[in-house]
Design an enzyme around this catalytic site. Structure first.
Site, PDB file in Angstrom:
ATOM      1  N   TYR A 181      29.392  35.721  61.518  1.00 49.59           N
ATOM      2  CA  TYR A 181      29.035  37.107  61.816  1.00 49.59           C
ATOM      3  C   TYR A 181      28.138  37.697  60.737  1.00 49.59           C
ATOM      4  CZ  TYR A 181      32.682  36.538  65.244  1.00 49.59           C
ATOM      5  OH  TYR A 181      33.421  36.063  66.291  1.00 49.59           O
ATOM      6  N   ARG A 186      40.571  37.852  72.134  1.00 51.68           N
ATOM      7  CA  ARG A 186      39.944  36.974  73.116  1.00 51.68           C
ATOM      8  C   ARG A 186      40.410  37.373  74.518  1.00 51.68           C
ATOM      9  NH1 ARG A 186      42.003  33.643  68.938  1.00 51.68           N
ATOM     10  NH2 ARG A 186      40.382  32.499  67.772  1.00 51.68           N
ATOM     11  N   HIS A 245      33.798  38.094  75.512  1.00 53.50           N
ATOM     12  CA  HIS A 245      33.690  37.533  74.164  1.00 53.50           C
ATOM     13  C   HIS A 245      32.626  38.264  73.361  1.00 53.50           C
ATOM     14  CE1 HIS A 245      35.562  34.468  71.788  1.00 53.50           C
ATOM     15  NE2 HIS A 245      34.414  33.989  71.366  1.00 53.50           N
ATOM     16  N   LYS A 285      44.900  30.885  69.535  1.00 56.28           N
ATOM     17  CA  LYS A 285      44.709  29.435  69.627  1.00 56.28           C
ATOM     18  C   LYS A 285      45.751  28.710  68.789  1.00 56.28           C
ATOM     19  CE  LYS A 285      39.756  29.354  70.695  1.00 56.28           C
ATOM     20  NZ  LYS A 285      38.425  28.851  70.277  1.00 56.28           N
ATOM     21  N   HIS A 331      40.986  33.727  63.171  1.00 51.41           N
ATOM     22  CA  HIS A 331      40.274  32.483  62.879  1.00 51.41           C
ATOM     23  C   HIS A 331      41.067  31.650  61.879  1.00 51.41           C
ATOM     24  CE1 HIS A 331      36.137  34.376  64.012  1.00 51.41           C
ATOM     25  NE2 HIS A 331      36.742  33.869  65.047  1.00 51.41           N
ATOM     26  N   ARG A 356      34.249  41.125  71.654  1.00 52.26           N
ATOM     27  CA  ARG A 356      34.964  40.645  70.467  1.00 52.26           C
ATOM     28  C   ARG A 356      33.987  40.421  69.311  1.00 52.26           C
ATOM     29  NH1 ARG A 356      39.244  37.280  68.446  1.00 52.26           N
ATOM     30  NH2 ARG A 356      38.535  35.265  67.609  1.00 52.26           N
TER      31      ARG A 356
END
Length: 317
Positions: free
Chosen positions: A298, A169, A263, A193, A289, A266
């Protein structure tokens, strides 16, 4: 006495202001939110409480489902996007859930609060040859740059290579320190995150960009303000997310590919990994994730590509 805050809006009563402050501390200490998310949640909750006070609520316990729905309806009438309304609903639920657990309200009125459904969309995804052209353009620009423009061209090159080559990211990229990157082992350590750390591999082209930046780019810009930051700006401070986005947009225009944001690089990396035969679990680990369902988005991109190929090639399509 001044009854407004620095924004010119009415101040919250002391008990409500204290609740907002405690909620912010909770977000920092317990939930691992980014600073950006924390600011958004606190601003949303402050707006909710101001609305509640204007509509006669004497305290937190007076906020009910009607107040919550009225607040979101007022936001909608102002023309706010569905994504913003969804986030504000999430902020209200998080706050009132916390307030109930903290004993500040007897019940949580947000359990029945519905927020607008936001369709999940993916950003621009480059084709493999487009991604190669963009990165080749970045490398060529760095190699052709003169002494004055060389550092910035090298910085754009290494940023694009890591965004795509490691699938990280933009916020993770600008937080990387020099010691977090190992160009010989081709690994970068990032803080994702929720404060979760992961180590991500990258390829030989990205390693070359990192080595060029460390040897000829960063030393030309580094100052006492640089600290350990890998990417530094023109004044020596840590490079920011806005500057990365601007550089990537300029690079896409220079390369003659579809306009793409960091992004998007990515997402392109994730899509190309799946197209190349990587399994979802491996891609999930690379992207950081928490939920496999996020990674599964995806597969829709690849399915869309397969449908186009089918329509073009199959005689009974």
């Amino acid at each position: 006495m001044d009854h407004t805050d620095l924004s010119g809006l009415p101040r919250l009563p002391a008990d409500l202001a204290d609740a907002v402050h405690r909620f912010g501390v909770h977000l920092d200490a317990q939930r691992g939110h980014s600073a950006h998310t924390r600011r958004a949640y606190v601003a949303d909750v402050t707006d909710l409480l101001r609305f509640a006070v204007r509509h006669g609520c004497a305290g937190l316990a007076a906020i009910d489902l009607t107040v919550l729905r009225g607040w979101l309806a007022a936001q909608s009438e102002r023309g706010l996007a569905r994504s913003t309304l969804a986030r504000r609903g999430a902020s209200a639920r998080a706050f009132l859930r916390w307030a109930h657990r903290a004993g500040l309200v007897p019940t949580d009125p947000s359990t029945r609060l519905a927020s607008p459904k936001v369709p999940r969309t993916l950003p621009t995804v480059l084709a493999v040859d487009e991604a190669a052209r963009l990165l080749d353009t970045a490398r060529a620009a760095a190699e052709a740059a003169d002494e004055a423009t060389g550092p910035s061209a090298l910085r754009t090159w290494v940023a694009a290579e890591l965004l795509y080559g490691a699938g990280i990211r933009v916020g993770e990229l600008v937080s990387v320190d020099v010691d977090d990157v190992d160009p010989r082992e081709r690994l970068v350590r990032v803080l994702g995150k929720g404060g979760k750390e992961r180590v991500v591999p990258f390829g030989i082209p990205a390693a070359r960009a990192v080595e060029a930046w460390l040897s000829a780019g960063r030393p030309a810009l580094v100052t006492g303000a640089s600290g350990s930051a890998l990417l530094v700006g023109e004044r020596g401070g840590r490079w920011g997310q806005r500057q990365v986005r601007e550089a990537v947009h300029r690079l896409a225009a220079l390369a003659g590919v579809e306009d793409v944001a960091p992004h998007g690089l990515r997402h392109s990396a994730a899509t190309h990994l799946l197209q190349g035969g990587s399994d979802l679990r491996a891609v999930q680990e690379v992207l950081g994730h928490a939920n496999l369902a996020t990674t599964q988005r995806y597969t829709h991109v690849d399915a869309a590509r397969l449908q186009r190929v089918y329509a073009q090639a199959f005689p009974r399509a």
